[in-house]
Design an enzyme around this catalytic site. Sequence first.
Site, PDB file in Angstrom:
ATOM      1  N   ASP A 102       0.843  -1.204   0.000  1.00  0.00           N
ATOM      2  CA  ASP A 102       0.000   0.000   0.000  1.00  0.00           C
ATOM      3  C   ASP A 102       0.872   1.246   0.000  1.00  0.00           C
ATOM      4  O   ASP A 102       2.023   1.207   0.451  1.00  0.00           O
ATOM      5  CB  ASP A 102      -0.826   0.098   1.297  1.00  0.00           C
TER       6      ASP A 102
HETATM    7  N1  URA Z   1      -1.108  -5.893   4.043  1.00  0.00           N
HETATM    8  C1  URA Z   1      -1.572  -4.623   4.035  1.00  0.00           C
HETATM    9  O1  URA Z   1      -2.571  -4.334   4.664  1.00  0.00           O
HETATM   10  N2  URA Z   1      -0.885  -3.719   3.329  1.00  0.00           N
HETATM   11  C2  URA Z   1       0.228  -3.987   2.643  1.00  0.00           C
HETATM   12  O2  URA Z   1       0.816  -3.104   2.026  1.00  0.00           O
HETATM   13  C3  URA Z   1       0.692  -5.313   2.652  1.00  0.00           C
HETATM   14  C4  URA Z   1      -0.003  -6.246   3.363  1.00  0.00           C
END
Ligand code: URA
Length: 234
Positions: A102
């Site tokens: 993310d």
């Molecule tokens: N889980 C999440 O919530 N975000 C990420 O970037 C990776 C795994």
Amino acid sequence: MKLVKLIANLGYGSRKDVAWMFREGRVTDAQGEVLYADDKVPHGEVRLDGEPLDPPPGMVLMMHKPVGYTCSRKDPGRVVFDLLPPRYRMRDPALSTVGRLDRDTSGLLLFTDDGALLHRIISPRAHVTKVYEAELAHGLRGDEGELFASGQMMLEAETEPLEPARLEVLGPRRARLAITEGRYHQVRRMFAAVGNHVEALHRASIGGLVLDGQLAAGAWRMLAADEVAAIFRS
Ligand code: URA
């Protein structure tokens, strides 16, 4: 492969641009002898403006992804490709991120142009463990580890339970979580499902490959073959 195609495929320019580089005598061998567009010379022997070429297809690199960048090529905001040489975006075969993090997640991010390798890493059947460190808004309740490990946990709007995940408590509001899948926002949604909120998230490792402390946020480097092999060792 003719040199003009080889160099264009590495993203240095269109075939027309690269043809000009040959006309200008910018492409030579390691001894400085001028090469021609139609020549067929091993990749490692070629120099462009005196510099060795970027690695051939099959390249794998690791980045310490900083917060604030998305794993996309064309998002309007800052993207992880902005942190690589611009020509890496033009390579053929294309360089892709191996899965995604993310925008607000930092840590170990891999890139490769090897589609089969990418698939082997992200396929749920490969069971490659990804380890995340999470800072939480609220104290842990105490039952999260058991629930996450149960193999019965369902995330909202999903029909398949999560694979068992391992929780390690690092402090009242800090935890390490090892998962073998890569579902959308998985870690944040797992903590949300137990009434918590992830305030900061960092990926520390993928399989046996650990983000080394020497790589500052935003920095990247190529991986050696033994490091790629380490991904499949947990
Ligand atoms: N889980 C999440 O919530 N975000 C990420 O970037 C990776 C795994």
